[in-house]
Structures are given as C-alpha cells and as structure tokens.
Design a protein around this motif. Structure first.
Motif, PDB file in Angstrom:
ATOM      1  N   LEU A 197     -30.189 -12.668 -21.218  1.00 58.00           N
ATOM      2  CA  LEU A 197     -29.401 -13.540 -22.076  1.00 58.00           C
ATOM      3  C   LEU A 197     -29.868 -14.975 -21.827  1.00 58.00           C
ATOM      4  CD1 LEU A 197     -26.950 -13.938 -23.995  1.00 58.00           C
ATOM      5  CD2 LEU A 197     -25.536 -14.132 -21.936  1.00 58.00           C
ATOM      6  N   ARG A 198     -30.235 -15.675 -22.897  1.00 63.91           N
ATOM      7  CA  ARG A 198     -30.813 -17.010 -22.726  1.00 63.91           C
ATOM      8  C   ARG A 198     -30.229 -17.988 -23.731  1.00 63.91           C
ATOM      9  NH1 ARG A 198     -36.251 -19.206 -25.134  1.00 63.91           N
ATOM     10  NH2 ARG A 198     -36.093 -21.342 -24.385  1.00 63.91           N
ATOM     11  N   TYR A 199     -30.053 -19.254 -23.276  1.00 64.93           N
ATOM     12  CA  TYR A 199     -29.701 -20.344 -24.181  1.00 64.93           C
ATOM     13  C   TYR A 199     -30.952 -21.184 -24.410  1.00 64.93           C
ATOM     14  CZ  TYR A 199     -27.160 -23.878 -26.693  1.00 64.93           C
ATOM     15  OH  TYR A 199     -26.709 -24.695 -27.694  1.00 64.93           O
ATOM     16  N   GLY A 200     -31.402 -21.213 -25.640  1.00 62.93           N
ATOM     17  CA  GLY A 200     -32.589 -21.976 -26.011  1.00 62.93           C
ATOM     18  C   GLY A 200     -33.140 -21.466 -27.322  1.00 62.93           C
ATOM     19  N   ASP A 201     -34.096 -22.190 -27.868  1.00 59.28           N
ATOM     20  CA  ASP A 201     -34.749 -21.736 -29.092  1.00 59.28           C
ATOM     21  C   ASP A 201     -35.606 -20.517 -28.764  1.00 59.28           C
ATOM     22  OD1 ASP A 201     -33.679 -23.901 -30.547  1.00 59.28           O
ATOM     23  OD2 ASP A 201     -35.290 -25.201 -29.835  1.00 59.28           O
ATOM     24  N   PRO A 202     -35.561 -19.470 -29.586  1.00 56.06           N
ATOM     25  CA  PRO A 202     -36.323 -18.259 -29.289  1.00 56.06           C
ATOM     26  C   PRO A 202     -37.813 -18.533 -29.119  1.00 56.06           C
ATOM     27  CG  PRO A 202     -34.753 -17.848 -31.051  1.00 56.06           C
ATOM     28  CD  PRO A 202     -34.747 -19.326 -30.791  1.00 56.06           C
ATOM     29  N   ASN A 203     -38.384 -17.980 -28.059  1.00 53.90           N
ATOM     30  CA  ASN A 203     -39.824 -17.997 -27.792  1.00 53.90           C
ATOM     31  C   ASN A 203     -40.429 -19.399 -27.652  1.00 53.90           C
ATOM     32  OD1 ASN A 203     -39.932 -15.125 -27.911  1.00 53.90           O
ATOM     33  ND2 ASN A 203     -39.832 -15.305 -30.138  1.00 53.90           N
ATOM     34  N   THR A 204     -39.615 -20.397 -27.302  1.00 55.82           N
ATOM     35  CA  THR A 204     -40.141 -21.738 -27.052  1.00 55.82           C
ATOM     36  C   THR A 204     -39.483 -22.302 -25.804  1.00 55.82           C
ATOM     37  OG1 THR A 204     -38.458 -22.955 -28.291  1.00 55.82           O
ATOM     38  CG2 THR A 204     -40.362 -22.156 -29.533  1.00 55.82           C
ATOM     39  N   ASN A 205     -40.074 -23.327 -25.241  1.00 56.11           N
ATOM     40  CA  ASN A 205     -39.466 -24.055 -24.141  1.00 56.11           C
ATOM     41  C   ASN A 205     -38.702 -25.237 -24.706  1.00 56.11           C
ATOM     42  OD1 ASN A 205     -40.159 -22.622 -21.762  1.00 56.11           O
ATOM     43  ND2 ASN A 205     -42.275 -23.262 -22.054  1.00 56.11           N
ATOM     44  N   SER A 206     -37.589 -24.941 -25.368  1.00 51.88           N
ATOM     45  CA  SER A 206     -36.828 -26.002 -26.021  1.00 51.88           C
ATOM     46  C   SER A 206     -35.419 -25.519 -26.343  1.00 51.88           C
ATOM     47  CB  SER A 206     -37.530 -26.411 -27.315  1.00 51.88           C
ATOM     48  OG  SER A 206     -36.771 -27.366 -28.014  1.00 51.88           O
ATOM     49  N   TYR A 207     -34.483 -26.460 -26.356  1.00 52.82           N
ATOM     50  CA  TYR A 207     -33.157 -26.234 -26.940  1.00 52.82           C
ATOM     51  C   TYR A 207     -32.830 -27.479 -27.757  1.00 52.82           C
ATOM     52  CZ  TYR A 207     -32.318 -28.455 -22.378  1.00 52.82           C
ATOM     53  OH  TYR A 207     -32.391 -29.262 -21.267  1.00 52.82           O
ATOM     54  N   SER A 208     -33.770 -27.849 -28.617  1.00 49.94           N
ATOM     55  CA  SER A 208     -33.832 -29.128 -29.320  1.00 49.94           C
ATOM     56  C   SER A 208     -32.538 -29.483 -30.037  1.00 49.94           C
ATOM     57  CB  SER A 208     -34.980 -29.101 -30.324  1.00 49.94           C
ATOM     58  OG  SER A 208     -34.820 -28.008 -31.194  1.00 49.94           O
ATOM     59  N   GLY A 209     -32.268 -30.787 -30.083  1.00 48.98           N
ATOM     60  CA  GLY A 209     -31.116 -31.304 -30.801  1.00 48.98           C
ATOM     61  C   GLY A 209     -29.876 -31.400 -29.932  1.00 48.98           C
ATOM     62  N   THR A 210     -28.804 -31.907 -30.543  1.00 50.45           N
ATOM     63  CA  THR A 210     -27.495 -31.938 -29.884  1.00 50.45           C
ATOM     64  C   THR A 210     -26.777 -30.656 -30.237  1.00 50.45           C
ATOM     65  OG1 THR A 210     -27.430 -34.348 -30.113  1.00 50.45           O
ATOM     66  CG2 THR A 210     -25.340 -33.230 -29.645  1.00 50.45           C
ATOM     67  N   ASN A 211     -26.480 -29.830 -29.258  1.00 47.82           N
ATOM     68  CA  ASN A 211     -25.892 -28.524 -29.549  1.00 47.82           C
ATOM     69  C   ASN A 211     -25.180 -27.976 -28.318  1.00 47.82           C
ATOM     70  OD1 ASN A 211     -28.087 -26.730 -28.103  1.00 47.82           O
ATOM     71  ND2 ASN A 211     -29.216 -28.186 -29.390  1.00 47.82           N
ATOM     72  N   SER A 212     -24.394 -26.961 -28.546  1.00 50.36           N
ATOM     73  CA  SER A 212     -23.700 -26.258 -27.469  1.00 50.36           C
ATOM     74  C   SER A 212     -23.404 -24.845 -27.944  1.00 50.36           C
ATOM     75  CB  SER A 212     -22.399 -26.972 -27.088  1.00 50.36           C
ATOM     76  OG  SER A 212     -21.496 -26.961 -28.176  1.00 50.36           O
ATOM     77  N   GLY A 213     -23.091 -23.976 -27.006  1.00 44.61           N
ATOM     78  CA  GLY A 213     -22.764 -22.610 -27.384  1.00 44.61           C
ATOM     79  C   GLY A 213     -22.194 -21.832 -26.220  1.00 44.61           C
ATOM     80  N   ASP A 214     -21.534 -20.722 -26.566  1.00 41.81           N
ATOM     81  CA  ASP A 214     -20.858 -19.879 -25.588  1.00 41.81           C
ATOM     82  C   ASP A 214     -21.368 -18.448 -25.648  1.00 41.81           C
ATOM     83  OD1 ASP A 214     -18.937 -21.884 -24.743  1.00 41.81           O
ATOM     84  OD2 ASP A 214     -17.997 -21.623 -26.711  1.00 41.81           O
ATOM     85  N   ALA A 215     -21.417 -17.828 -24.482  1.00 39.08           N
ATOM     86  CA  ALA A 215     -21.644 -16.388 -24.364  1.00 39.08           C
ATOM     87  C   ALA A 215     -20.413 -15.829 -23.665  1.00 39.08           C
ATOM     88  CB  ALA A 215     -22.901 -16.090 -23.566  1.00 39.08           C
ATOM     89  N   ILE A 216     -19.601 -15.084 -24.410  1.00 46.50           N
ATOM     90  CA  ILE A 216     -18.309 -14.610 -23.908  1.00 46.50           C
ATOM     91  C   ILE A 216     -18.357 -13.097 -23.732  1.00 46.50           C
ATOM     92  CG2 ILE A 216     -15.834 -14.481 -24.361  1.00 46.50           C
ATOM     93  CD1 ILE A 216     -16.155 -17.016 -26.083  1.00 46.50           C
ATOM     94  N   SER A 217     -17.993 -12.657 -22.546  1.00 45.22           N
ATOM     95  CA  SER A 217     -18.029 -11.230 -22.212  1.00 45.22           C
ATOM     96  C   SER A 217     -16.904 -10.479 -22.909  1.00 45.22           C
ATOM     97  CB  SER A 217     -17.881 -11.045 -20.698  1.00 45.22           C
ATOM     98  OG  SER A 217     -16.529 -11.252 -20.299  1.00 45.22           O
ATOM     99  N   PRO A 218     -17.018  -9.150 -22.991  1.00 47.41           N
ATOM    100  CA  PRO A 218     -15.863  -8.358 -23.399  1.00 47.41           C
ATOM    101  C   PRO A 218     -14.793  -8.404 -22.308  1.00 47.41           C
ATOM    102  CG  PRO A 218     -17.691  -6.945 -22.757  1.00 47.41           C
ATOM    103  CD  PRO A 218     -18.212  -8.340 -22.745  1.00 47.41           C
ATOM    104  N   SER A 219     -13.584  -7.975 -22.639  1.00 47.61           N
ATOM    105  CA  SER A 219     -12.483  -7.963 -21.675  1.00 47.61           C
ATOM    106  C   SER A 219     -12.671  -6.859 -20.640  1.00 47.61           C
ATOM    107  CB  SER A 219     -11.149  -7.732 -22.390  1.00 47.61           C
ATOM    108  OG  SER A 219     -10.836  -8.815 -23.216  1.00 47.61           O
ATOM    109  N   PHE A 220     -12.161  -7.104 -19.447  1.00 51.93           N
ATOM    110  CA  PHE A 220     -12.148  -6.086 -18.402  1.00 51.93           C
ATOM    111  C   PHE A 220     -10.958  -6.355 -17.497  1.00 51.93           C
ATOM    112  CE2 PHE A 220     -14.862  -9.579 -17.121  1.00 51.93           C
ATOM    113  CZ  PHE A 220     -14.454  -9.863 -15.830  1.00 51.93           C
TER     114      PHE A 220
END
Length: 195
Positions: free
Chosen positions: A45-68
């Motif tokens: 699981l990765r945060y970034g632009d696919p297949n590049t060394n970049s996460y260009s721009g102003t941005n944010s995001g979440d990876a949320i697990s299922p409940s347990f």
C-alpha cells in the motif's frame, strides 16, 4: 508440503496487501508492486503517484482498514518505507505528514496515535494500542503534503500490518544443548550385564 499456517486465524488483525481486505482508499493511496518490501511480497500500500517518485501537488488522503474487534493488551506492528522532503526521521513535521489514527466507533471519531515524516528504507515499527479496546475498531493511515512544494519523492508505503496481543517485556526462551543418546558401546555393556 503446502503450508497450513493462516495469519488471519493467528493474529487479531493481519494485512500484507497481497490480497487486500476491504480498505477504503482516498487521495493518492493505491496498491502497487512498485518498491515492494521483499521478494516474497506481491504488492504494498503506497501513497504517491503510481510508478513515479512523486506525490506532486497539494494533496492528502486516507487508507482506512475494515473494522475488527480489539481485545485488551494489543500492539500494532507494521513495515513502512518513506521518502519525503525531510532527510532522516522527524517526529514533528510541518509538511508531508505521515499520521496514524485509531477509531473505536467504526470511524466516526479518530484519535491520532502517531505522527512523523522522513526518509528511510523498509523499517519495522510498533505502536501500543492496548488502551483502545472495542468491537468496531479501525486503523487509518493518513498522508498530508500540507503544501505543493518539494513533493518529488517516493512518498509513504505500508506493508505487513499485524495486530497481536503483547506484554512488556515480552517473554523470551532459550534452547539448551541437544540431548544425544549414549554411545552404542555403553548400551552394549548394559546388555551384557543382563546375560
């Protein structure tokens, strides 16, 4: 022989992203084979632009697990890799924030349990979550660039998440020397004494 081990039946929660559970992904979070943690790893699981060394721009995001369900005395273990505008490790970043949250009400409210940023190769980390027991627990990994500057880096990657029971200090064990049978001649002498 085929392995009969099943980490889902062994740990409270297990995820290696080879066949991901029902995670909720937003922003630039995605599953990828780009930069896997080991030859045995299928994807991460990765945060970034696919297949590049970049996460260009102003941005944010979440990876949320299922409940347990989380019993008392648990700890979160995971592998992560990072490359941001910070070199080394910082626990108080102003930009490119790598945050981890936990929720006990299915994602209605969240408590931050970790914040850092920096640059390192795959590293095992652990967080004490023993006080967050409940039946509807979720984990959230959040990346936030805060601004659009200096974002030509790999980003943040996660692999092999394990939540298991834990006590401190953890029990240890040692193996003694191997027990070997007495030499054959000794047994032969015993046999002779009964003849």
């Amino acid at each position: 022989a085929n392995s009969l081990s099943n980490p889902d039946n062994t740990f409270i929660f297990f995820e290696n992203f080879d066949n991901p559970k029902s995670w909720s992904l937003s922003g630039k979070w995605h599953y990828t084979t780009y930069g896997v943690s080991s030859p045995a790893s299928v994807q991460i699981l990765r945060y970034g632009d696919p297949n590049t060394n970049s996460y260009s721009g102003t941005n944010s995001g979440d990876a949320i697990s299922p409940s347990f369900s989380l019993p008392p005395g648990a700890r979160l273990f995971y592998l992560d890799r990072s490359a941001t505008e910070y070199s080394g490790f910082t626990s108080s970043p102003s930009y490119d924030k790598e945050e981890i949250y936990i929720s006990r009400d299915g994602g209605v409210t969240w408590t931050r349990i970790s914040l850092y940023s920096g640059t390192w190769s795959w590293t095992e980390r652990s967080i004490d979550i023993s006080s967050y027991t409940g039946s509807n627990v979720k984990i959230r990994f959040r990346f936030d660039t805060v601004d659009g500057l200096y974002n030509s880096y790999y980003g943040w990657a996660i692999d092999r998440i394990i939540i298991r029971k834990y006590t401190s200090p953890e029990p240890t064990f040692t193996l003694g020397s191997e027990e070997l049978p007495k030499p054959f001649t000794a047994w032969a002498n015993v046999t002779k004494s009964f003849n």
